[in-house]
Scaffold this motif. Structure first.
Motif, short mmCIF file in Angstrom:
data_model
loop_
_atom_site.label_atom_id
_atom_site.label_comp_id
_atom_site.label_asym_id
_atom_site.label_seq_id
_atom_site.Cartn_x
_atom_site.Cartn_y
_atom_site.Cartn_z
N LYS A 262 0.84 -1.19 0.00
CA LYS A 262 0.00 0.00 0.00
C LYS A 262 0.88 1.24 0.00
CE LYS A 262 -3.26 -2.43 3.03
NZ LYS A 262 -3.97 -2.38 4.34
N PRO A 263 0.35 2.36 -0.45
CA PRO A 263 1.14 3.60 -0.42
C PRO A 263 1.67 3.91 0.99
CG PRO A 263 -0.77 3.91 -1.80
CD PRO A 263 -0.93 2.56 -1.16
N GLU A 264 0.93 3.57 2.00
CA GLU A 264 1.38 3.85 3.37
C GLU A 264 2.52 2.94 3.82
OE1 GLU A 264 -1.77 3.27 2.35
OE2 GLU A 264 -2.90 2.10 3.83
N ASP A 265 2.90 1.97 3.02
CA ASP A 265 4.09 1.16 3.31
C ASP A 265 5.36 1.86 2.84
OD1 ASP A 265 2.18 -1.72 2.38
OD2 ASP A 265 2.69 -1.09 4.42
N THR A 266 5.22 2.97 2.16
CA THR A 266 6.39 3.71 1.70
C THR A 266 7.23 4.17 2.87
OG1 THR A 266 5.31 4.45 -0.35
CG2 THR A 266 7.16 5.79 0.48
N ALA A 267 8.51 3.81 2.86
CA ALA A 267 9.41 4.13 3.97
C ALA A 267 10.80 3.65 3.63
CB ALA A 267 8.93 3.47 5.25
N VAL A 268 11.74 4.05 4.47
CA VAL A 268 13.05 3.41 4.46
C VAL A 268 12.98 2.24 5.44
CG1 VAL A 268 15.52 3.67 4.86
CG2 VAL A 268 14.20 5.57 3.88
N TYR A 269 13.36 1.08 4.97
CA TYR A 269 13.31 -0.12 5.78
C TYR A 269 14.72 -0.47 6.28
CZ TYR A 269 8.47 -0.97 4.53
OH TYR A 269 7.10 -0.86 4.40
N TYR A 270 14.80 -0.74 7.57
CA TYR A 270 16.08 -1.02 8.21
C TYR A 270 16.07 -2.41 8.84
CZ TYR A 270 16.75 4.06 7.99
OH TYR A 270 16.87 5.36 7.57
N CYS A 271 17.17 -3.10 8.69
CA CYS A 271 17.38 -4.36 9.37
C CYS A 271 18.09 -4.09 10.69
CB CYS A 271 18.24 -5.27 8.48
SG CYS A 271 18.56 -6.90 9.16
N ASN A 272 17.73 -4.83 11.71
CA ASN A 272 18.25 -4.63 13.06
C ASN A 272 18.56 -5.98 13.67
OD1 ASN A 272 17.01 -5.04 15.94
ND2 ASN A 272 17.82 -2.95 15.98
N ALA A 273 19.66 -6.07 14.39
CA ALA A 273 20.01 -7.33 15.06
C ALA A 273 20.48 -7.05 16.47
CB ALA A 273 21.10 -8.06 14.28
N GLN B 247 22.07 -0.07 6.72
CA GLN B 247 22.04 1.30 6.21
C GLN B 247 20.66 1.70 5.71
OE1 GLN B 247 22.97 -1.31 4.49
NE2 GLN B 247 22.04 -1.06 2.46
N GLY B 248 19.78 0.73 5.55
CA GLY B 248 18.42 1.02 5.10
C GLY B 248 18.25 0.86 3.60
N THR B 249 17.03 0.55 3.21
CA THR B 249 16.69 0.44 1.79
C THR B 249 15.32 1.08 1.58
OG1 THR B 249 16.50 -1.08 -0.10
CG2 THR B 249 15.68 -1.89 2.01
N GLN B 250 15.22 1.88 0.53
CA GLN B 250 13.99 2.64 0.28
C GLN B 250 12.95 1.76 -0.42
OE1 GLN B 250 13.18 6.07 0.93
NE2 GLN B 250 11.15 5.37 0.28
N VAL B 251 11.74 1.80 0.10
CA VAL B 251 10.59 1.17 -0.53
C VAL B 251 9.58 2.26 -0.83
CG1 VAL B 251 8.64 -0.41 -0.22
CG2 VAL B 251 10.93 -1.07 0.55
N THR B 252 9.19 2.38 -2.09
CA THR B 252 8.21 3.38 -2.50
C THR B 252 7.06 2.67 -3.21
OG1 THR B 252 9.93 5.05 -2.78
CG2 THR B 252 7.80 5.47 -3.84
N VAL B 253 5.86 2.87 -2.68
CA VAL B 253 4.66 2.27 -3.26
C VAL B 253 3.84 3.40 -3.86
CG1 VAL B 253 2.67 0.79 -2.88
CG2 VAL B 253 4.74 0.50 -1.48
N SER B 254 3.79 3.43 -5.18
CA SER B 254 3.12 4.53 -5.86
C SER B 254 2.73 4.10 -7.26
CB SER B 254 4.05 5.74 -5.92
OG SER B 254 3.46 6.78 -6.68
N SER B 255 1.62 4.67 -7.72
CA SER B 255 1.20 4.41 -9.10
C SER B 255 1.73 5.49 -10.02
CB SER B 255 -0.32 4.32 -9.17
OG SER B 255 -0.91 5.49 -8.63
#
Length: 115
Positions: free
Chosen positions: A86-97, A107-115
């Motif tokens: 969904k568009p609201e899932d748009t964010a920088v996603y970070y892995c954490n341990a 360092q994060g990876t960008q996820v963009t949900v858009s039409s």
């Protein structure tokens, strides 16, 4: 020390899917749990999903039934399969341990949900 490298982000249309991967290296035997967080513009960081070394996975209510976290011990990776985006899932996603002595972040990876 633990090093985390995320991959798999990108641009996807609403309803689409992406698979994020977090590759761990270093003292991986010391990792107690791995989590995915995200930070959307103007919002607080949010826990998305977590997978402990032993025990059950957990998810934020906002992603239950759409996201799946899994671990591949042979490849030392933790993945986040994201479906029905969904568009609201748009964010920088970070892995954490987490280890007994510290917390590590990718360092994060960008996820963009858009039409």
């Amino acid at each position: 020390q633990v090093q985390l490298v995320e991959s798999g982000g990108g641009l996807v249309q609403p309803g689409g899917s992406l698979r994020l991967s977090c590759a761990a290296s270093g003292s991986i035997f010391s990792i107690k749990a791995t989590r995915w967080f995200r930070r959307a513009p103007g919002k607080e960081r949010e826990l998305v999903a977590g997978i402990p070394r032993t025990g059950t996975t957990r998810y934020a209510d906002s992603v239950k039934g759409r996201f799946t976290i899994s671990r591949d011990n042979a490849k030392n990776t933790v993945s986040l399969q994201m479906n029905s985006l969904k568009p609201e899932d748009t964010a920088v996603y970070y892995c954490n341990a987490d280890t007994d002595w510290s917390t590590y972040w990718g360092q994060g990876t960008q996820v963009t949900v858009s039409s």
